[in-house]
Scaffold this active site. Structure first.
Site, short mmCIF file in Angstrom:
data_model
loop_
_atom_site.label_atom_id
_atom_site.label_comp_id
_atom_site.label_asym_id
_atom_site.label_seq_id
_atom_site.Cartn_x
_atom_site.Cartn_y
_atom_site.Cartn_z
N HIS A 306 0.88 -1.41 -0.05
CA HIS A 306 -0.09 -0.18 0.04
C HIS A 306 0.81 1.20 -0.16
O HIS A 306 1.77 1.02 0.71
CB HIS A 306 -0.96 0.07 1.18
CG HIS A 306 -1.87 0.95 0.99
ND1 HIS A 306 -1.88 2.10 1.28
CD2 HIS A 306 -3.35 0.73 0.50
CE1 HIS A 306 -3.17 2.93 1.01
NE2 HIS A 306 -3.97 1.93 0.68
N ASP A 363 -8.05 -5.43 0.26
CA ASP A 363 -8.61 -6.50 -0.76
C ASP A 363 -7.99 -7.83 -0.54
O ASP A 363 -8.68 -8.65 -1.27
CB ASP A 363 -7.96 -6.00 -2.14
CG ASP A 363 -8.44 -4.62 -2.47
OD1 ASP A 363 -9.93 -4.58 -2.36
OD2 ASP A 363 -7.74 -3.62 -2.88
N1 CMC Z 1 3.89 -7.65 -4.87
C1 CMC Z 1 5.47 -7.80 -5.04
N2 CMC Z 1 6.10 -6.57 -4.94
C2 CMC Z 1 5.45 -5.45 -4.55
C3 CMC Z 1 4.06 -5.28 -4.29
C4 CMC Z 1 3.22 -6.74 -4.26
N3 CMC Z 1 2.12 -6.50 -4.23
N4 CMC Z 1 3.80 -4.15 -3.88
C5 CMC Z 1 4.91 -3.56 -3.91
N5 CMC Z 1 5.95 -4.12 -4.32
C6 CMC Z 1 7.41 -3.52 -4.27
C7 CMC Z 1 7.64 -2.81 -5.41
O1 CMC Z 1 7.94 -3.51 -6.71
C8 CMC Z 1 8.75 -2.03 -5.08
O2 CMC Z 1 9.89 -2.76 -5.13
P1 CMC Z 1 11.34 -2.10 -5.38
O3 CMC Z 1 11.72 -1.06 -4.27
O4 CMC Z 1 12.28 -3.19 -5.35
O5 CMC Z 1 11.28 -1.30 -6.44
C9 CMC Z 1 8.28 -1.97 -3.43
O6 CMC Z 1 7.62 -2.92 -3.19
C10 CMC Z 1 7.66 -0.59 -3.13
O7 CMC Z 1 6.43 -0.65 -3.93
P2 CMC Z 1 6.05 0.71 -4.90
O8 CMC Z 1 5.93 0.29 -5.95
O9 CMC Z 1 6.50 2.11 -4.22
O10 CMC Z 1 4.42 0.88 -4.24
P3 CMC Z 1 3.22 1.68 -4.62
O11 CMC Z 1 3.22 2.82 -3.49
O12 CMC Z 1 3.86 2.22 -5.81
O13 CMC Z 1 2.15 0.60 -4.98
C11 CMC Z 1 0.26 -0.66 -4.78
C12 CMC Z 1 1.09 0.39 -3.98
C13 CMC Z 1 -0.73 -0.96 -3.86
C14 CMC Z 1 -0.18 -0.17 -6.00
C15 CMC Z 1 1.25 -2.02 -4.68
O14 CMC Z 1 1.80 -2.30 -3.62
C16 CMC Z 1 0.38 -3.18 -5.61
O15 CMC Z 1 0.64 -3.13 -6.52
N6 CMC Z 1 -0.08 -3.91 -4.79
C17 CMC Z 1 -0.83 -4.95 -5.40
C18 CMC Z 1 -2.18 -4.52 -5.78
C19 CMC Z 1 -2.92 -4.26 -4.78
O16 CMC Z 1 -3.23 -5.01 -3.96
N7 CMC Z 1 -3.89 -3.05 -4.73
C20 CMC Z 1 -4.91 -2.65 -3.76
C21 CMC Z 1 -4.25 -1.55 -2.96
S1 CMC Z 1 -5.31 -1.23 -1.67
C22 CMC Z 1 -6.70 -0.86 -1.97
C23 CMC Z 1 -7.04 0.25 -3.05
O17 CMC Z 1 -6.24 1.26 -2.82
O18 CMC Z 1 -8.02 0.30 -3.76
#
Ligand code: CMC
Length: 428
Positions: A306, A363
């Site tokens: 998140h 989720d």
């Molecule tokens: N699986 C594997 N790696 C992950 C995941 C994941 N679910 N989420 C984040 N990471 C990694 C990401 O690749 C990054 O790695 P690195 O530092 O090596 O580049 C690190 O963790 C930090 O993540 P981020 O990309 O900076 O995270 P973000 O804030 O841009 O994205 C997110 C947040 C929720 C979109 C992402 O965690 C994700 O895609 N999660 C899976 C989808 C999901 O469950 N979404 C629902 C969110 S909660 C409800 C809502 O908002 O609707």
């Protein structure tokens, strides 16, 4: 005295005001930065940008805290009805008896769709995604309910808010009924919001669906936990559209579209698809976790991570327990719940997820609850949208009521081609 921070650019110092929120969080006010320095700030994907000051929802992502209008989410999830929470978010306070009764009446009076709107359902192909139907139909309301869209006073706003909350539920259930070829079920005025939705989804002309108290409680809790989450992707979209002066229905319809993506509300479907594929293909959980850690695999652990929470998402904690309780009360064993538990345990013990502070989000367990209730998979994100509607309305109102509101218009750093000569056809 106002606290300031000093910024030095090209040897010149600029004092920037530092603002402090209710809970002590601090923000650098850069609203006059460009006019004073000629520079803009660059924050692709807004990870570090506050787009507004808001009074609606407070999140402390480090400590897993979520409050609506100051009230802890745990209390609301355990004790409040969804409609009461909607009133809290939209009007700022928990309603008293009289306000609650008045708003319930407004919901009742406004739950039916204009007769001609029902023809729209026939225009969609049978396999149209219910999120496409929902956003189109919410947008269409304004073509039929003109008095509601020109909001000029508090009473008009209350009616419009109630109409949107009530009609969103009607549209969602009617799109499902149209999809499966059953007649649309009309709302029952004696039922609370969540139970009424289940009635509209599952009653048939020869048999009324009666939700058990456990099922009604679980769905109510699901809706309460989804009702707002400050400046997320869809809510920021609603605020953006509203800032241009767009009406409530158009702004919320845009929010539905923004919610659809798998990184946002669409994740509740994606989690179940992930768990189903692990189950059906017999993938060892450890192997799936390895894939999710491998950036080249294109696999993510859906329902994990998140932008704001760097600790447990408090909604996930509540929903995990609620999923356990519901399945037990229904005497269901869902193999996907077992897989979800194993995935969570493995991820929380893994350095990749620990170092990045990735925890289950809202989720991760919500789909298990929706499955147990019998909600079809492609309606999951629609359920999220029904829950989020009060939050979107509250944010639209915050924009609408702000006399100093300006249109949202971010800037950019242009990195495209420099001045380029136009060439006639034969010379390109
Ligand atoms: N699986 C594997 N790696 C992950 C995941 C994941 N679910 N989420 C984040 N990471 C990694 C990401 O690749 C990054 O790695 P690195 O530092 O090596 O580049 C690190 O963790 C930090 O993540 P981020 O990309 O900076 O995270 P973000 O804030 O841009 O994205 C997110 C947040 C929720 C979109 C992402 O965690 C994700 O895609 N999660 C899976 C989808 C999901 O469950 N979404 C629902 C969110 S909660 C409800 C809502 O908002 O609707």
């Amino acid at each position: 005295m106002t606290e300031t921070a000093t910024l030095i650019i090209d040897g010149r110092s600029y004092e920037l005001p530092v603002l402090t929120g209710t809970e002590g969080e601090r923000a650098l006010d850069i609203s006059r930065l460009r006019s004073r320095t000629g520079l803009i700030t660059l924050d692709d994907s807004y990870a570090n940008t506050g787009s507004c000051a808001s009074q609606i929802t407070y999140i402390d992502g480090e400590n897993g805290v979520l409050r609506y209008r100051g009230v802890p989410i745990e209390d609301l999830a355990a004790r409040s009805s969804f409609v009461e929470v909607a009133e809290l978010l939209i009007f700022g306070e928990l309603p008293d008896d009289e306000e609650r009764a008045e708003f319930r009446d407004l919901l009742t009076e406004n739950s039916a769709l204009h007769r001609d709107m029902r023809k729209h359902f026939d225009g969609f192909p049978a396999d149209a995604h219910p999120m496409a139907i929902l956003s189109a139909m919410i947008n269409a309301i304004q073509a039929y309910d003109l008095p509601e869209i020109h909001i000029t006073d508090a009473g008009g706003f209350r009616r419009a808010a109630a109409a949107l909350i009530a009609k969103t539920r009607t549209i969602a259930a009617a799109s499902y009924k149209s999809h499966i070829g059953q007649p649309i079920a009309y709302p029952r005025y004696d039922l609370p919001y969540a139970e009424n939705f289940l009635h509209m989804m599952f009653s048939v002309p020869y048999r009324d669906y009666e939700a058990t108290p456990e099922v009604a409680h679980a769905l109510n809790m699901f809706l309460v936990l989804h009702a707002d989450h400050e400046q997320n992707c869809s809510t920021s979209t609603v605020r953006m559209v509203a800032s241009g002066g767009a009406n409530l229905f158009t702004s919320v319809s845009a929010g539905v579209n923004a919610l659809w993506g798998p990184l946002h509300g669409g994740a509740n479907m994606a989690v179940i698809e992930m768990l189903e594929s692990i189950h059906e293909q017999g993938t060892p959980v450890a192997r799936y976790i390895d894939q999710a850690k491998d950036k080249k695999s294109g696999v993510k652990l859906m329902g994990f991570g998140h932008r704001i929470y760097r600790n447990f998402d408090p909604r996930a904690k509540i929903l995990k327990q609620a999923a356990d309780d519901l399945l037990e009360s229904m005497h269901i064993t869902d193999p996907l719940l077992d897989i979800a538990r194993q995935v969570e345990e493995a991820a929380l013990a893994d350095d990749y997820f620990r170092e990045r502070r990735l925890y289950p989000n809202v989720d991760f367990y919500s789909g298990i609850i929706l499955r147990a209730i019998g909600i079809p998979l492609d309606m999951f994100t629609v359920l999220f949208a029904i829950g989020r509607t009060p939050g979107w309305i509250a944010h639209w109102k915050e924009i609408h009521d702000n006399p100093d509101q300006r249109i949202h218009r971010p800037r950019q750093l242009y990195v495209g081609d420099p001045l380029t000569e136009w060439l006639p056809m034969g010379e390109r």
